[in-house]
Design an enzyme around this catalytic site. Structure first.
Site, PDB file in Angstrom:
ATOM      1  N   SER A   9       1.062  -1.183   0.222  1.00  0.00           N
ATOM      2  CA  SER A   9      -0.027  -0.010   0.093  1.00  0.00           C
ATOM      3  C   SER A   9       0.792   1.322  -0.016  1.00  0.00           C
ATOM      4  CB  SER A   9      -0.875   0.094   1.228  1.00  0.00           C
ATOM      5  OG  SER A   9      -1.234   1.384   1.630  1.00  0.00           O
ATOM      6  N   HIS A  34      -1.416  -1.616  -3.996  1.00  0.00           N
ATOM      7  CA  HIS A  34      -2.563  -1.137  -3.363  1.00  0.00           C
ATOM      8  C   HIS A  34      -2.697   0.462  -3.133  1.00  0.00           C
ATOM      9  CE1 HIS A  34      -5.985  -1.993  -0.453  1.00  0.00           C
ATOM     10  NE2 HIS A  34      -5.575  -1.099   0.374  1.00  0.00           N
ATOM     11  N   ASP A  36      -4.744   3.673  -1.460  1.00  0.00           N
ATOM     12  CA  ASP A  36      -5.830   4.092  -0.363  1.00  0.00           C
ATOM     13  C   ASP A  36      -6.461   5.319  -0.781  1.00  0.00           C
ATOM     14  OD1 ASP A  36      -5.883   1.747   1.325  1.00  0.00           O
ATOM     15  OD2 ASP A  36      -3.754   2.278   1.554  1.00  0.00           O
ATOM     16  N   MET A  38      -9.226   8.002   0.171  1.00  0.00           N
ATOM     17  CA  MET A  38     -10.055   8.462   1.388  1.00  0.00           C
ATOM     18  C   MET A  38     -10.645   9.853   1.004  1.00  0.00           C
ATOM     19  SD  MET A  38      -7.334   7.552   4.387  1.00  0.00           S
ATOM     20  CE  MET A  38      -6.666   5.716   4.224  1.00  0.00           C
ATOM     21  N   HIS A  67      -8.592   1.225  -3.358  1.00  0.00           N
ATOM     22  CA  HIS A  67      -9.431   0.873  -2.190  1.00  0.00           C
ATOM     23  C   HIS A  67     -10.107   2.045  -1.884  1.00  0.00           C
ATOM     24  CE1 HIS A  67      -9.352  -0.225   2.656  1.00  0.00           C
ATOM     25  NE2 HIS A  67     -10.589  -0.069   2.180  1.00  0.00           N
ATOM     26  N   MET A  69     -12.281   4.430  -0.123  1.00  0.00           N
ATOM     27  CA  MET A  69     -12.868   4.650   1.301  1.00  0.00           C
ATOM     28  C   MET A  69     -13.471   6.015   1.158  1.00  0.00           C
ATOM     29  SD  MET A  69      -9.566   3.382   3.547  1.00  0.00           S
ATOM     30  CE  MET A  69      -8.438   3.434   2.188  1.00  0.00           C
ATOM     31  N   MET A 138     -10.887  -5.817   6.538  1.00  0.00           N
ATOM     32  CA  MET A 138     -10.242  -4.628   7.127  1.00  0.00           C
ATOM     33  C   MET A 138      -9.622  -5.184   8.476  1.00  0.00           C
ATOM     34  SD  MET A 138      -9.644  -2.221   4.938  1.00  0.00           S
ATOM     35  CE  MET A 138      -8.784  -1.283   6.204  1.00  0.00           C
ATOM     36  N   ASP A 176      -6.154  -6.090   4.866  1.00  0.00           N
ATOM     37  CA  ASP A 176      -5.712  -5.053   5.010  1.00  0.00           C
ATOM     38  C   ASP A 176      -5.558  -4.521   6.298  1.00  0.00           C
ATOM     39  OD1 ASP A 176      -4.796  -2.555   4.155  1.00  0.00           O
ATOM     40  OD2 ASP A 176      -6.708  -2.025   3.048  1.00  0.00           O
TER      41      ASP A 176
HETATM   42  C1  DX5 Z   1      -6.010   1.780   5.954  1.00  0.00           C
HETATM   43  C2  DX5 Z   1      -5.810   1.567   4.616  1.00  0.00           C
HETATM   44  C3  DX5 Z   1      -4.696   0.441   4.593  1.00  0.00           C
HETATM   45  C4  DX5 Z   1      -3.085   1.004   5.119  1.00  0.00           C
HETATM   46  C5  DX5 Z   1      -2.250   0.144   5.702  1.00  0.00           C
HETATM   47  O1  DX5 Z   1      -7.100   2.590   5.849  1.00  0.00           O
HETATM   48  O2  DX5 Z   1      -6.661   0.788   3.806  1.00  0.00           O
HETATM   49  O3  DX5 Z   1      -4.523   0.057   3.342  1.00  0.00           O
HETATM   50  O4  DX5 Z   1      -2.447   1.705   4.213  1.00  0.00           O
HETATM   51  O5  DX5 Z   1      -1.559   0.526   6.388  1.00  0.00           O
HETATM   52  P1  DX5 Z   1      -0.525  -0.388   7.379  1.00  0.00           P
HETATM   53  O6  DX5 Z   1       0.021  -1.692   6.621  1.00  0.00           O
HETATM   54  O7  DX5 Z   1       0.415   0.437   7.876  1.00  0.00           O
HETATM   55  O8  DX5 Z   1      -1.367  -0.852   8.476  1.00  0.00           O
HETATM   56 ZN    ZN Z   2      -6.173  -0.257   2.067  1.00  0.00          ZN
END
Ligand code: DX5
Ligand code: ZN
Length: 222
Positions: A9, A34, A36, A38, A67, A69, A138, A176
């Protein structure tokens, strides 16, 4: 049995050196990236958008998954897929018309993934599972990298494994949040086929390739 896949990620990458770090991860044996996304509404944080996917696309031959969010993810599916995303993961909590969102992702030519927050009952996934290419647990509350793995997630991985096997689904089962070399074996043994990791790959002291190798050997085969 194949190795458990490792998906870096990029949330914990050094964005001033993103190209370099993407290449390092690819050469270090990453299976896909991956990204993320948000929006500051569905989760408290604001992170990355389609521009980052477009910037990464020419840098790697590996698949890129996003991903989402974000609230009402169906509004942005085509933007991310046009930017180069190979797979789009949506949250069951974020889309009232989840089935429609999954169909739209596939019609746009990408793979479809589904995920859910740690407190959302797994049954919320049950009826959409036959339609997805990936289902993701998650194992932290989404929003930030660097959080601690929620121990109850392992049981959820095991139960999702049973659900997928029960319908004969070949979908990937990924996990994740808070994944480290210390818990990778337990997660893989519960039935995960892919591990997403940000801090354990980009922020763990050692070079990226070494961190990937460490996770991979900890997870073993399945
Ligand atoms: C959290 C994300 C993850 C995050 C994982 O909201 O969806 O993908 O980047 O980070 P680590 O591996 O540091 O927990
Ligand atoms: Zn993620």
């Amino acid at each position: 049995m194949p190795d458990v896949s490792i998906a870096p990620s990029i949330l914990s990458a050094d964005f001033a050196r993103l190209g370099e770090q993407v290449r390092e991860a690819e050469q270090g044996g990453a299976d896909w990236f991956h990204v993320d996304v948000m929006d500051g509404h569905f989760v408290p944080n604001i992170s990355l958008g389609p521009l980052i996917v477009a910037a990464m696309r020419p840098l790697t031959r590996l698949p890129i998954e996003v991903h989402l969010m974000i609230e009402r993810p169906e509004r942005y599916l085509s933007e991310f897929i046009n930017a180069g995303a190979d797979r789009v993961i949506v949250h069951v909590e974020a889309s009232v018309h989840l089935h429609r969102a999954i169909q739209a992702i596939k019609e746009l030519g990408a793979q479809a993934g589904v995920t859910l927050n740690p407190a959302t009952p797994l049954v919320m996934l049950a009826d959409i599972l036959p339609e997805v290419d990936l289902a993701m647990i998650m194992s932290v509350n989404p929003g930030f990298s660097g959080q601690r793995y929620i121990p109850a997630s392992t049981t959820r991985v095991r139960r999702l494994r049973e659900m997928l096997d029960g319908i004969g689904s070949p979908a990937l089962l990924s996990v994740d949040g808070g994944v480290t070399p210390e818990n990778a074996a337990e997660i893989a043994a519960a039935g995960a086929t892919a591990l997403v990791a940000a801090s354990a790959i980009f922020n763990a002291g050692a070079p990226i390739a070494q961190n990937i190798a460490r996770l991979r050997s900890a997870a073993g085969r399945r």
